[in-house]
Design an enzyme around this catalytic site. Structure first.
Site, PDB file in Angstrom:
ATOM      1  N   SER A  92       0.797  -1.238   0.000  1.00  0.00           N
ATOM      2  CA  SER A  92       0.000   0.000   0.000  1.00  0.00           C
ATOM      3  C   SER A  92       0.825   1.282   0.000  1.00  0.00           C
ATOM      4  O   SER A  92       0.274   2.361  -0.203  1.00  0.00           O
ATOM      5  CB  SER A  92      -0.940   0.019   1.204  1.00  0.00           C
ATOM      6  OG  SER A  92      -2.049  -0.773   0.912  1.00  0.00           O
ATOM      7  N   LYS A  95       0.413   3.341  -2.979  1.00  0.00           N
ATOM      8  CA  LYS A  95      -0.750   4.229  -3.151  1.00  0.00           C
ATOM      9  C   LYS A  95      -0.299   5.697  -3.153  1.00  0.00           C
ATOM     10  O   LYS A  95      -0.945   6.552  -3.750  1.00  0.00           O
ATOM     11  CB  LYS A  95      -1.790   3.971  -2.059  1.00  0.00           C
ATOM     12  CG  LYS A  95      -2.453   2.588  -2.216  1.00  0.00           C
ATOM     13  CD  LYS A  95      -3.408   2.256  -1.110  1.00  0.00           C
ATOM     14  CE  LYS A  95      -4.192   1.001  -1.406  1.00  0.00           C
ATOM     15  NZ  LYS A  95      -3.908  -0.156  -0.611  1.00  0.00           N
ATOM     16  N   TYR A 216      -3.088  -2.199 -10.481  1.00  0.00           N
ATOM     17  CA  TYR A 216      -3.027  -1.936  -9.034  1.00  0.00           C
ATOM     18  C   TYR A 216      -2.101  -2.949  -8.346  1.00  0.00           C
ATOM     19  O   TYR A 216      -1.237  -2.590  -7.546  1.00  0.00           O
ATOM     20  CB  TYR A 216      -4.455  -2.000  -8.451  1.00  0.00           C
ATOM     21  CG  TYR A 216      -4.514  -2.092  -6.944  1.00  0.00           C
ATOM     22  CD1 TYR A 216      -4.537  -0.935  -6.159  1.00  0.00           C
ATOM     23  CD2 TYR A 216      -4.539  -3.334  -6.299  1.00  0.00           C
ATOM     24  CE1 TYR A 216      -4.589  -1.027  -4.773  1.00  0.00           C
ATOM     25  CE2 TYR A 216      -4.588  -3.425  -4.923  1.00  0.00           C
ATOM     26  CZ  TYR A 216      -4.613  -2.272  -4.164  1.00  0.00           C
ATOM     27  OH  TYR A 216      -4.651  -2.362  -2.800  1.00  0.00           O
ATOM     28  N   TYR A 268      -4.690   3.681   7.886  1.00  0.00           N
ATOM     29  CA  TYR A 268      -6.038   3.097   7.896  1.00  0.00           C
ATOM     30  C   TYR A 268      -6.784   3.477   9.181  1.00  0.00           C
ATOM     31  O   TYR A 268      -6.716   4.623   9.611  1.00  0.00           O
ATOM     32  CB  TYR A 268      -5.985   1.564   7.728  1.00  0.00           C
ATOM     33  CG  TYR A 268      -5.037   1.154   6.657  1.00  0.00           C
ATOM     34  CD1 TYR A 268      -5.264   1.520   5.341  1.00  0.00           C
ATOM     35  CD2 TYR A 268      -3.888   0.430   6.944  1.00  0.00           C
ATOM     36  CE1 TYR A 268      -4.387   1.155   4.336  1.00  0.00           C
ATOM     37  CE2 TYR A 268      -3.003   0.056   5.945  1.00  0.00           C
ATOM     38  CZ  TYR A 268      -3.266   0.432   4.648  1.00  0.00           C
ATOM     39  OH  TYR A 268      -2.403   0.082   3.679  1.00  0.00           O
ATOM     40  N   VAL A 286       1.289  -3.765   3.738  1.00  0.00           N
ATOM     41  CA  VAL A 286       1.309  -5.070   4.404  1.00  0.00           C
ATOM     42  C   VAL A 286       2.593  -5.869   4.136  1.00  0.00           C
ATOM     43  O   VAL A 286       2.796  -6.919   4.729  1.00  0.00           O
ATOM     44  CB  VAL A 286       0.068  -5.942   4.056  1.00  0.00           C
ATOM     45  CG1 VAL A 286      -1.191  -5.396   4.686  1.00  0.00           C
ATOM     46  CG2 VAL A 286      -0.088  -6.131   2.563  1.00  0.00           C
TER      47      VAL A 286
HETATM   48  N1  GLN Z   1      -1.837  -5.414  -2.140  1.00  0.00           N
HETATM   49  C1  GLN Z   1      -2.474  -5.265  -0.867  1.00  0.00           C
HETATM   50  C2  GLN Z   1      -3.976  -5.394  -1.019  1.00  0.00           C
HETATM   51  O1  GLN Z   1      -4.508  -4.814  -1.901  1.00  0.00           O
HETATM   52  C3  GLN Z   1      -2.127  -3.946  -0.255  1.00  0.00           C
HETATM   53  C4  GLN Z   1      -2.778  -3.746   1.088  1.00  0.00           C
HETATM   54  C5  GLN Z   1      -1.900  -3.070   2.104  1.00  0.00           C
HETATM   55  O2  GLN Z   1      -0.704  -2.953   1.950  1.00  0.00           O
HETATM   56  N2  GLN Z   1      -2.518  -2.660   3.193  1.00  0.00           N
HETATM   57  O3  GLN Z   1      -4.643  -6.059  -0.286  1.00  0.00           O
END
Ligand code: GLN
Length: 360
Positions: A92, A95, A216, A268, A286
C-alpha cells in the site's frame, strides 16, 4: 552519501531550516544513530505481538524478525540500520506513488471527483462505503480509493511508466516487479476484485476491471527497500524537489496534499492513534514497509514485516514512536513531552485521575 549544497534551488527557505533540534543536528549523526539504535532494541520487543501477512501467501514467507530503518535528513548524513537494504514489496505504500502521479497527470479535480479526502475508520480493504448508492471511496490511500485512482491512471500511463517514475523518485534503479508476489496476490485478490466491480457498477471505474486490478496489484508488487522509501520521503519532505539535484518530481501542491492525506489516512483505522503517538505523516503497507515524512527535515523508510491488527508494521510503529520526539520529527514537537506518561499502561490511570478530579 553526504548532502550537497542546495544553491540551485532558488534559495528556498525550506532548505535552511535545521533538520532536527539543535541538540541533535545531523552533524551529530552519531548521537542520532545512538538514539535510533536504542529505539530499535525496544521496537524488536514488539515483534512477537505481531505476525506477517498471509492473505497474500507469498508474503507469509517473510522472516518476521527483520527490522530496518533509513533516516535521510535534508541536510546531513543518511542513517541506515538493521535490514535497511532488504527488498520487500511496496504494497500500500505504492498508493502514495499512484496518488502523486494521478494528481500530476489527471489533476486535482478529476482525482477528487472519484475519491474523497476523509479518513475511513475502516480496514484497508473495506467496501462498506461502496454499498451506499451515491458514495465514493473515502480516500485514495485505502484499496477502494487506490483502485479508483488506477482507473484514472490506466488510460494515461503504463505500468512501465510507473515503474520508471518509482525508480527515479526512490533513487533506486534496482526496483523491479516481484513476479511471485504479483502472481500470489492475483490468485487471492477476490476482495479487491469485488471492490473493483462495485466501483465499475457505480461508474467510478470506467476502465476494464481486470486490467485495472492487474495495474493496481503490479504497483503493490514493486520491490523496494527502507532506503528507497527514505529517498521518496525526502523528496516529499522537500516539497517534491530532490535536495541533491534540484530536480522537481511533483508540484509543491501535490506534495502538500499527499503529506496531509498520509497524516490523516495513511495508517487506515489506526491513523488517529498513530498521529497522536507519533505525529509523522506515514503510509504503511502489508509488506512491512513504512514511508514517513518529517516535513522540511527528513525522509524515513522502515521495514518490519510483523504486522499489528490494522496491517501496520508493529515494530516499525514502535520505532517511529520512540524516535519521533527525541529527534524532533513529530509535527507537534513538544520539548516537555514525557513518553512514559503517554504510555498505554498509564492511560487508564490518567483517565481515573481525571474522573476523580471531576474533569470528566
Ligand atoms: N496489495 C495489498 C492489497 O490490496 C495492499 C494492502 C496493504 O498494503 N494494506 O490487499
Amino acid at each position: 552519501m553526504t548532502e550537497k549544497n542546495n544553491g540551485n534551488l532558488e534559495g528556498r527557505e525550506t532548505m535552511t531550516i535545521p533538520v532536527v533540534d539543535r541538540r541533535y543536528q545531523m552533524t551529530e549523526t552519531k548521537k542520532a544513530k545512538e538514539i535510533i539504535e536504542r529505539a530499535m532494541n525496544l521496537a524488536r520487543e514488539e515483534i512477537p505481538k505481531g505476525a506477517v501477512a498471509t492473505y497474500i501467501p507469498e508474503l507469509g514467507k517473510e522472516d518476521p524478525h527483520q527490522l530496518g530503518i533509513c533516516l535521510y535528513p535534508l541536510k546531513g548524513d543518511k542513517i541506515c540500520l538493521g535490514d535497511y537494504d532488504h527488498r520487500f514489496t511496496m504494497q500500500s505504500v505504492s498508493k502514495v506513488v499512484m496518488l502523486i502521479v494521478a494528481l500530476e497527470v489527471c489533476g486535482l479535480k478529476n482525482v477528487f471527483r472519484k475519491v474523497g479526502m476523509e479518513p475511513s475508520g475502516e480496514a484497508f480493504d473495506s467496501l462498506v462505503e461502496l454499498d451506499v448508492s451515491d458514495s465514493k471511496p473515502y480516500n485514495p490511500l485505502i484499496n477502494s480509493g487506490a483502485l479508483a485512482v488506477c482507473g484514472l491512471l490506466l488510460p494515461e500511463v503504463s505500468f512501465q511508466d510507473m515503474l520508471r517514475y518509482t525508480r527515479n523518485i526512490c533513487s533506486d534503479p534496482g526496483i523491479e516487479l516481484n513476479e511471485s508476489v504479483f502472481d500470489s496476490e492475483m490468485k487471492t485478490c477476490s476482495r479487491n476484485r469485488s471492490i473493483a466491480y462495485l466501483l465499475q457498477s457505480k461508474g467510478i471505474i470506467t476502465t476494464d476491471v481486470e486490467d485495472t486490478l492487474r495495474f493496481y496489484t503490479k504497483m503493490c508488487s514493486m520491490n523496494v527497500t527502507a532506503e528507497s522509501l527514505a529517498n521518496l520521503g525526502k523528496k516529499l519532505a522537500n516539497d517534491g524537489v530532490c535536495a541533491i539535484t534540484g530536480k522537481r518530481f511533483m508540484s509543491s501542491r501535490t506534495a502538500r496534499i499527499v503529506k496531509t492525506l498520509m497524516l490523516t489516512c495513511g495508517m487506515y483505522d489506526g491513523s488517529g492513534t498513530f498521529a497522536i503517538k507519533v505525529g509523522i505523516p506515514t503510509k504503511s503497507g502489508v509488506g512491512g514497509g513504512l514511508l514517513s515524512v518529517s516535513d522540511k527535515r527528513a525522509g524515513i523508510g522502515v521495514f518490519g514485516p510483523a504486522l499489528d491488527a490494522q496491517g501496520n508494521s508493529i515494530a516499525g510503529c514502535k520505532l517511529l514512536r520512540e524516535i519521533s520526539n527525541e529527534l524532533r520529527l513529530n509535527l507537534f514537537y513538544d520539548p516537555e513531552w514525557d513518553k512514559e506518561q503517554d504510555d498505554e499502561q498509564n492511560e487508564e490511570t490518567v483517565l481515573r485521575e481525571m474522573q476523580a478530579k471531576s474533569v470528566m
